[in-house]
Design a protein around this motif. Structure first.
Motif, short mmCIF file in Angstrom:
data_model
loop_
_atom_site.label_atom_id
_atom_site.label_comp_id
_atom_site.label_asym_id
_atom_site.label_seq_id
_atom_site.Cartn_x
_atom_site.Cartn_y
_atom_site.Cartn_z
N ARG A 288 44.97 45.36 37.16
CA ARG A 288 46.25 45.32 37.48
C ARG A 288 47.12 45.76 36.17
O ARG A 288 48.19 46.58 36.35
CB ARG A 288 46.66 44.03 37.93
CG ARG A 288 46.30 43.56 39.25
CD ARG A 288 46.03 42.13 39.49
NE ARG A 288 45.06 41.93 40.35
CZ ARG A 288 45.16 41.36 41.69
NH1 ARG A 288 46.30 41.46 42.09
NH2 ARG A 288 44.01 41.19 42.36
N CYS B 72 44.01 46.07 44.55
CA CYS B 72 42.97 45.14 44.21
C CYS B 72 42.97 43.89 45.28
O CYS B 72 44.27 43.49 45.33
CB CYS B 72 42.83 44.54 42.80
SG CYS B 72 41.67 43.10 42.67
N TYR C 105 42.50 40.63 28.61
CA TYR C 105 41.73 40.89 29.61
C TYR C 105 40.45 41.81 29.23
O TYR C 105 39.76 42.27 30.25
CB TYR C 105 42.39 41.34 30.73
CG TYR C 105 43.44 40.44 31.15
CD1 TYR C 105 43.05 38.94 31.71
CD2 TYR C 105 44.82 40.28 30.85
CE1 TYR C 105 43.97 38.14 32.08
CE2 TYR C 105 45.71 39.43 31.08
CZ TYR C 105 45.20 38.38 31.71
OH TYR C 105 46.15 37.51 32.05
N ASN D 72 39.28 42.18 38.07
CA ASN D 72 40.30 42.07 39.07
C ASN D 72 41.70 41.94 38.43
O ASN D 72 42.72 42.82 38.75
CB ASN D 72 40.12 40.64 40.05
CG ASN D 72 40.14 39.47 39.27
OD1 ASN D 72 39.72 39.43 38.03
ND2 ASN D 72 40.48 38.50 40.01
N PRO E 123 37.06 40.38 33.41
CA PRO E 123 37.71 39.94 34.56
C PRO E 123 38.37 41.20 35.04
O PRO E 123 39.66 41.34 34.99
CB PRO E 123 38.95 39.00 34.04
CG PRO E 123 39.07 39.40 32.40
CD PRO E 123 37.93 40.05 32.01
N ARG F 240 37.75 30.88 32.78
CA ARG F 240 36.55 31.94 33.01
C ARG F 240 35.51 32.12 31.78
O ARG F 240 35.95 31.70 30.75
CB ARG F 240 37.17 33.37 33.27
CG ARG F 240 37.96 33.91 32.25
CD ARG F 240 38.66 35.04 32.77
NE ARG F 240 39.48 35.64 31.70
CZ ARG F 240 39.18 36.44 30.53
NH1 ARG F 240 37.90 36.59 30.50
NH2 ARG F 240 40.16 36.94 29.84
N GLY G 294 46.60 42.33 49.09
CA GLY G 294 46.01 42.11 47.96
C GLY G 294 47.15 41.40 46.94
O GLY G 294 47.10 40.85 45.73
#
Lengths: 322, 427
Positions: free
Chosen positions: B370, B349, B384, B366, B364, A311, A118
């Protein structure tokens, strides 16, 4: 019953049952058609290369786990997938040390030093492959690699032939049916186009790879190759030979789709797949390499974090009526 | 447990459960001899408490810790207080629990105290916060927030839960009655009702506006209702109350109607208990009843390492003791056998994108996870979208690496609020 210890954890209390092991196992299952065909085509040496590649990749991860005093993580099969896909990209005649060196670079430098699964910014198998291709170029000359083999089809590596003789010369030498059915010289797991497509569709349907990447990748190959071919049909071949030879299909379904080094949002995925394909055709047609797949996808791995910031806006962000 | 289907080209779909047509009456659980009540205020040893161990209480008596306390609970039985102690929840915030030893027989019914009730929200807030269904009277009565829309939820918030739908089928008249009471005491301009689209009662609410909610999870969650039916986008980090919308469960409306009729509080909470094999039991228990009594009544054995989930499988919480009492807002209790408890992992992840595809709020996840793993809460919120999360739990449900994502997010929000509180205090 009052003294029983209960399990206490946090919501959600359900899970869909998927796991990394399942995911990687399915990727390995998906490679089987191409792998089995490669073994039949190139015989026992191909099997040897695949077995050594897969096992050495796992051993490298194990060694790294022990050295870094981390939990043994080979159980998730991630390095097995790296090893298997790496092996599929090698010629069947690769010497053992080439395989072991390659998986070392792939697993240790490509993945483990970044923090393991990952965390890798590049596709580990491609890091290993790029290292070998730049260091021992001679082993990736597929015409030389299979010089002792007897084939019942044109024993010429299509992309190399295209590069050095031009589209006019190779026209008709490689019929599409031969290319799809694996009647071509190439790496163990990359010649059987039909098998790779079946494996890829399986992974898309199972939801283990994101369809946007392979689809935009293939569209990119077709569009760019067609553009070149229309500009100068004598020098540049059409999309068919580009699509079904070299590492194109393994790249579309197994390399570009590697989770950690590819985008997850829809528009970035489309840009990523398409751009990787454009880069491949550019390298093949006007670059120095016969097959640019490895370097093209690595290049897009670098770009990935930049494009993946495109996004959709999250719920309730940027509203001023609060 | 709903597993991943073999082909998953589209994102997985989880559906709310629909209550069975013509459901049976709920089974009453006898009032136990000891009841536990939670009081949302920590014990402060420096102050003189109003209640202490050994005090006699009456049924319906309002219990507060201190003179200035705004939090209270109502004793569901006549008896004596046999213990007062500190209870801490899963985030470590402390409150108080009281154990009341009932002195009434299980069969004799003492009458509850009647209150001197006026037709305004302050008076309702004075006595009825802990009615079955936990009506949000504190918010409705608050001067700080102006509520102009009340949504009655006849749909259930979590999977497997059917309590509110059951109440809708069984107590339709009381809901209508309660809606009138609500309107009278709050004077809200807009009162609507949300009903699952497959539940066949939409036409029966007279003049109340009905929202038909989809059966697909998480369309019943407040943020989704605001978006789909009220055309409001909940800004990140805001609660529906900040937008002037308050949600009240069907059961709370029914309890309010009854409470206003009798001028006294009710204590019978209806809940759905889901056994290990998925068997559903609909029961009626007095608030404060330890869950253990309910399990005993249905021969549900709780073994070592099983899990008792309060609330549903997606949004609930696990309790560490079978003595946990029935609470006013407890709709569902689910027991999971230790063999089917899914394993979590400490994998990082792998960026597979499942959470991105399933997130109804476009968070988001993913990248977010983190930052949360590295305790970067401010950045997680600014860049985020930590606060956009509507807390549906779908990301963790679908995570290939089995990261407890929802837990990370909840912890992140918790820590973020702590940080912000600290900053405000320092300013």
């Amino acid at each position: 019953m009052t003294n029983n210890k209960l399990t206490v954890s946090h919501a959600p209390f359900w899970h869909d049952g998927d796991s990394l092991f399942q995911m990687n196992l399915n990727i390995m299952i998906a490679t089987l058609p191409a792998v089995i065909f490669g073994i039949i085509q190139f015989g026992a040496p191909a099997f040897g290369v695949l077995a050594l590649s897969l096992s050495s990749a796992m051993v490298w991860e194990l060694i790294m786990n022990v050295i870094s005093k981390k939990k043994i993580s080979i159980g998730d099969l991630d390095s097995a997938v790296i090893g298997l896909i790496f092996g599929m990209m090698l010629p069947a005649t690769s010497p053992w040390w080439l395989v072991v060196t390659g998986t070392f670079v792939a697993v240790i430098i490509g993945k483990m030093i970044f923090g393991g699964i990952g965390a890798n910014p590049f596709n580990p198998a491609l890091v290993g492959m790029a290292f070998l291709m730049l260091s021992w170029k001679v082993f990736f000359d597929f015409d030389a690699a299979y010089v002792n083999y007897e084939f019942d089809f044109t024993a010429l590596a299509p992309l190399a032939a295209l590069k050095f003789q031009g589209a006019y010369e190779v026209a008709g030498v490689f019929p599409m049916s031969d290319l799809i059915m694996g009647k071509q010289v190439g790496a163990i797991g990359s010649t059987f186009g039909l098998g790779l497509i079946i494996g890829g569709i399986y992974l898309i349907l199972r939801g283990y790879i994101r369809w946007e990447i392979p689809v935009s990748f293939i569209v990119g190959i077709i569009v760019t190759a067609l553009a070149f071919s229309m500009a100068n049909p004598d020098t540049y071949a059409g999309p068919v030979i580009h699509l079904f030879s070299g590492y194109t299909l393994i790249g579309a379904f197994f390399l570009a789709t590697e989770n950690s080094s590819s985008p997850v949002n829809r528009i970035p995925m489309l840009i990523y797949g398409f751009s990787a394909a454009v880069m491949i055709i550019l390298m093949r047609n006007i670059g120095a390499y016969a097959d640019g797949t490895v370097l093209a996808i690595l290049l897009l791995n670098v770009v990935n974090p930049l494009i993946d910031i495109i996004r959709p806006k999250a719920l309730g962000k940027g509203v001023n009526n609060a | 447990m709903i597993k991943r289907s073999f082909f998953t080209l589209t994102k997985p779909r989880l559906s709310y459960d629909l209550v069975e047509p013509d459901p049976k009456e709920s089974e009453p659980i006898p009032i136990p001899s000891n009841l536990t009540l939670l009081l949302n205020e920590p014990i402060d040893n420096t102050r003189q408490a109003l209640i202490k161990k050994g005090d006699a209480v009456e049924k319906g008596e309002k219990l507060r810790l201190y003179n200035q306390s705004t939090e209270y609970t109502i004793s569901p039985v006549a008896g004596t207080i046999s213990a007062i102690d500190t209870y801490s929840d899963d985030f470590g915030s402390t409150s108080t629990y009281l154990v009341i030893k009932s002195n009434q027989g299980q069969t004799t019914q003492t009458n509850s105290i009647t209150y001197d009730l006026k037709d305004d929200i302050a008076s309702a807030d004075e006595y009825f916060r802990t009615l079955p269904g936990a009506p949000p009277l504190k918010i409705l009565a608050s001067d700080d927030v102006k509520i102009n829309t009340i949504v009655i939820t006849c749909s259930d918030m979590d999977l497997l839960s059917t309590t509110n739908q059951y109440i809708t089928l069984k107590f339709l008249d009381e809901i209508k009655e309660g809606a009138k009471v609500l309107k009278k005491i709050t004077h809200v301009p807009k009162l609507c009702i949300m009903v699952p689209e497959s539940l066949n009662v939409q036409g029966k609410f007279d003049s109340i506006q009905v929202f038909k909610t989809s059966m697909e999870y998480p369309s019943n969650l407040p943020a989704m209702i605001l978006k789909d039916h009220l055309s409001m986008i909940l800004p990140a980090g805001k609660a529906p109350e900040d937008m002037g919308v308050s949600f009240i469960s069907a059961e709370a409306v029914v309890s309010l109607a009854n409470a206003y009729k009798t001028k006294s509080a009710g204590f019978e909470k209806i809940l759905t208990v889901i056994g290990k094999q998925g068997t559903q039991y609909r029961i009626k228990a007095t608030i404060g009843t330890p869950l253990r009594k309910i399990f005993n009544a249905f021969n549900i054995h709780i073994n070592e390492q099983d899990r008792i989930v309060i609330g549903g499988p997606m949004k609930g919480f696990a309790t560490y003791t079978p003595h946990h009492p029935v609470q006013p807002d407890m709709d569902t209790v689910m027991i999971q056998d230790r063999d089917i408890i899914p394993e979590l992992s400490d994998n990082p992840c792998v960026n597979c994108g499942n959470c991105i595809r399933i997130c109804p709020a476009n968070v988001p996840v993913n990248i977010l996870v983190r930052y949360l793993e590295a305790d970067q809460y401010e950045e997680a919120a600014d860049k985020y979208d930590l606060e956009s999360c509507i807390e549906c739990g779908l990301c963790a449900y679908t995570c290939t690496a089995r990261i407890p994502l929802y837990q990370y997010i909840r912890l992140g929000k918790h820590e973020l609020f702590k940080l912000r509180a600290l900053e405000t205090a320092n300013d």
